[in-house]
Enzyme design. Sequence first.
Site, PDB file in Angstrom:
ATOM      1  N   PRO A  15      35.829 -20.481  -5.258  1.00  0.00           N
ATOM      2  CA  PRO A  15      35.851 -19.709  -6.512  1.00  0.00           C
ATOM      3  C   PRO A  15      35.015 -20.440  -7.552  1.00  0.00           C
ATOM      4  O   PRO A  15      35.223 -21.630  -7.806  1.00  0.00           O
ATOM      5  CB  PRO A  15      37.332 -19.697  -6.892  1.00  0.00           C
ATOM      6  CG  PRO A  15      37.923 -20.887  -6.200  1.00  0.00           C
ATOM      7  CD  PRO A  15      37.142 -21.087  -4.955  1.00  0.00           C
ATOM      8  N   MET A  16      34.054 -19.731  -8.153  1.00  0.00           N
ATOM      9  CA  MET A  16      33.188 -20.343  -9.173  1.00  0.00           C
ATOM     10  C   MET A  16      33.028 -19.378 -10.342  1.00  0.00           C
ATOM     11  O   MET A  16      32.527 -18.267 -10.175  1.00  0.00           O
ATOM     12  CB  MET A  16      31.822 -20.688  -8.584  1.00  0.00           C
ATOM     13  CG  MET A  16      31.861 -21.808  -7.552  1.00  0.00           C
ATOM     14  SD  MET A  16      30.208 -22.279  -6.983  1.00  0.00           S
ATOM     15  CE  MET A  16      29.835 -20.903  -5.889  1.00  0.00           C
ATOM     16  N   VAL A  17      33.484 -19.818 -11.514  1.00  0.00           N
ATOM     17  CA  VAL A  17      33.434 -18.979 -12.707  1.00  0.00           C
ATOM     18  C   VAL A  17      31.995 -18.560 -12.993  1.00  0.00           C
ATOM     19  O   VAL A  17      31.083 -19.386 -12.967  1.00  0.00           O
ATOM     20  CB  VAL A  17      34.031 -19.721 -13.924  1.00  0.00           C
ATOM     21  CG1 VAL A  17      33.830 -18.925 -15.195  1.00  0.00           C
ATOM     22  CG2 VAL A  17      35.513 -19.986 -13.690  1.00  0.00           C
ATOM     23  N   GLU A  40      37.855 -17.263 -10.790  1.00  0.00           N
ATOM     24  CA  GLU A  40      39.196 -17.154 -11.379  1.00  0.00           C
ATOM     25  C   GLU A  40      39.203 -16.060 -12.446  1.00  0.00           C
ATOM     26  O   GLU A  40      38.316 -16.002 -13.301  1.00  0.00           O
ATOM     27  CB  GLU A  40      39.597 -18.473 -12.036  1.00  0.00           C
ATOM     28  CG  GLU A  40      40.957 -18.390 -12.723  1.00  0.00           C
ATOM     29  CD  GLU A  40      41.151 -19.460 -13.784  1.00  0.00           C
ATOM     30  OE1 GLU A  40      42.314 -19.816 -14.044  1.00  0.00           O
ATOM     31  OE2 GLU A  40      40.152 -19.923 -14.368  1.00  0.00           O
ATOM     32  N   CYS A 113      41.884 -26.016 -12.169  1.00  0.00           N
ATOM     33  CA  CYS A 113      40.874 -25.973 -13.232  1.00  0.00           C
ATOM     34  C   CYS A 113      41.272 -26.903 -14.378  1.00  0.00           C
ATOM     35  O   CYS A 113      42.342 -26.752 -14.964  1.00  0.00           O
ATOM     36  CB  CYS A 113      40.694 -24.553 -13.756  1.00  0.00           C
ATOM     37  SG  CYS A 113      39.441 -24.438 -15.061  1.00  0.00           S
ATOM     38  N   LYS A 152      44.868 -23.460  -4.784  1.00  0.00           N
ATOM     39  CA  LYS A 152      43.852 -24.517  -4.796  1.00  0.00           C
ATOM     40  C   LYS A 152      44.268 -25.549  -5.831  1.00  0.00           C
ATOM     41  O   LYS A 152      44.455 -25.222  -7.009  1.00  0.00           O
ATOM     42  CB  LYS A 152      42.477 -23.931  -5.131  1.00  0.00           C
ATOM     43  CG  LYS A 152      41.329 -24.931  -5.103  1.00  0.00           C
ATOM     44  CD  LYS A 152      39.987 -24.202  -5.249  1.00  0.00           C
ATOM     45  CE  LYS A 152      38.817 -25.179  -5.134  1.00  0.00           C
ATOM     46  NZ  LYS A 152      38.617 -25.967  -6.346  1.00  0.00           N
ATOM     47  N   HIS A 180      40.993 -29.974  -3.774  1.00  0.00           N
ATOM     48  CA  HIS A 180      39.791 -30.598  -4.309  1.00  0.00           C
ATOM     49  C   HIS A 180      40.072 -32.085  -4.451  1.00  0.00           C
ATOM     50  O   HIS A 180      41.067 -32.474  -5.077  1.00  0.00           O
ATOM     51  CB  HIS A 180      39.405 -30.001  -5.659  1.00  0.00           C
ATOM     52  CG  HIS A 180      38.155 -30.609  -6.224  1.00  0.00           C
ATOM     53  ND1 HIS A 180      36.902 -30.229  -5.817  1.00  0.00           N
ATOM     54  CD2 HIS A 180      37.981 -31.594  -7.141  1.00  0.00           C
ATOM     55  CE1 HIS A 180      36.003 -30.950  -6.472  1.00  0.00           C
ATOM     56  NE2 HIS A 180      36.639 -31.782  -7.278  1.00  0.00           N
ATOM     57  N   ALA A 236      31.315 -25.350  -2.947  1.00  0.00           N
ATOM     58  CA  ALA A 236      31.098 -24.860  -4.322  1.00  0.00           C
ATOM     59  C   ALA A 236      29.667 -25.142  -4.764  1.00  0.00           C
ATOM     60  O   ALA A 236      28.782 -24.308  -4.621  1.00  0.00           O
ATOM     61  CB  ALA A 236      32.110 -25.495  -5.265  1.00  0.00           C
ATOM     62  N   ARG A 237      29.414 -26.348  -5.304  1.00  0.00           N
ATOM     63  CA  ARG A 237      28.107 -26.623  -5.896  1.00  0.00           C
ATOM     64  C   ARG A 237      26.945 -26.411  -4.936  1.00  0.00           C
ATOM     65  O   ARG A 237      25.905 -25.879  -5.331  1.00  0.00           O
ATOM     66  CB  ARG A 237      28.070 -28.049  -6.446  1.00  0.00           C
ATOM     67  CG  ARG A 237      28.701 -28.193  -7.818  1.00  0.00           C
ATOM     68  CD  ARG A 237      28.576 -29.621  -8.308  1.00  0.00           C
ATOM     69  NE  ARG A 237      29.398 -30.538  -7.528  1.00  0.00           N
ATOM     70  CZ  ARG A 237      29.227 -31.859  -7.497  1.00  0.00           C
ATOM     71  NH1 ARG A 237      28.237 -32.411  -8.180  1.00  0.00           N
ATOM     72  NH2 ARG A 237      30.037 -32.633  -6.786  1.00  0.00           N
TER      73      ARG A 237
END
Length: 355
Positions: A15-17, A40, A113, A152, A180, A236-237
Amino acid sequence: MTSTIDYKNKIILAPMVRVGTLPLRLLALEFGADLVYSPEIVDKRIIASKRHFDEETGLIAYIDDKNTINFRSHPIEKSKLIFQVGTSDPDLALQAALKVKQDVSGIDVNCGCPKKFSIQGGMGAALLSNPEKLKSILTNLVQNSGLPVTCKIRILQTKEQTLELCKMIESTGVKAMAIHCRTKDERPRQPGHWNIFKYIVENITSIPIIANGDLFQRSDIIKLKEMSNVSSFMIARAAQYNVSIFRKEESLPLIEVVTKYIKKAIDVGNNWPNTKYTLTQMYAECSKEPEYKDLVKSKSYEDVCKIYDLEPYLQNAMTTNGIFKNVLLGQSKNLKRKQDEINTVANSEKKKREA
């Protein structure tokens, strides 16, 4: 009856805003991602939205009374789409899950987060220090949503504290847990703690553990698997920089991926500000590429398609793609509204000076 989804041995888009919107998720699936997570979305925002379905394209949009699109999806991704909710309330979490239930295959609770907005609202990483609240949220979702539930988290200060939290989460009946490998106070520039995964995997045996953090290439996945025997991996990144990392073969050149992303954004009528933001994030590690300066200056799909020689593709979409024509119409209305606001302010200032 709860639907089922297999979280074992998967490679997953995190999940990436702002970045993990519909076009990137669809591209990740095309490149081989097994599951994709939505950005999110706060429980109250999705609850306040109405579902709109476009019969011609299949596109689904959740839009609030301010005409803000809070979530978009397409049936083609449903079987692999996990909706991540930001929440601090068991009842609101359940309402949010039921709202999107027909369009997703799982619900994930964001417990990691570290951003100020989430923490102040008791969401995200704030739930790590409020395990009873987290337990009530997960239990309510597991028992009443009819969807597979996951969460998560981030690691705590010690491995023992982290394991205690994981065992509580496991006891709620969730189907998997993503971890994470940084604490809530650590940032991406600080190396993640891969050593935590082996300890957790050895002690949490009833559900898959999904590893997240510092996975930048396929070789990292192989290395971490050998170190920890962790079940699944969440990227993610690296996916933000080049979503073709999900290919079993080598990743594609960045400019090829960018071109594919722009086409996908046009196909689904993604709004221009979100498209531009995602494109600039793709260049986060490659800002010296010659096209990057032009990308930063671009103000529309027309501008960006000139940069990447996609003008014919754009012209065809403007002619045949009803969804995209509506996006352009909305964009031009937005620009006109902003210009009208500027003109109003300027006229007001002029009258003050003349008075």
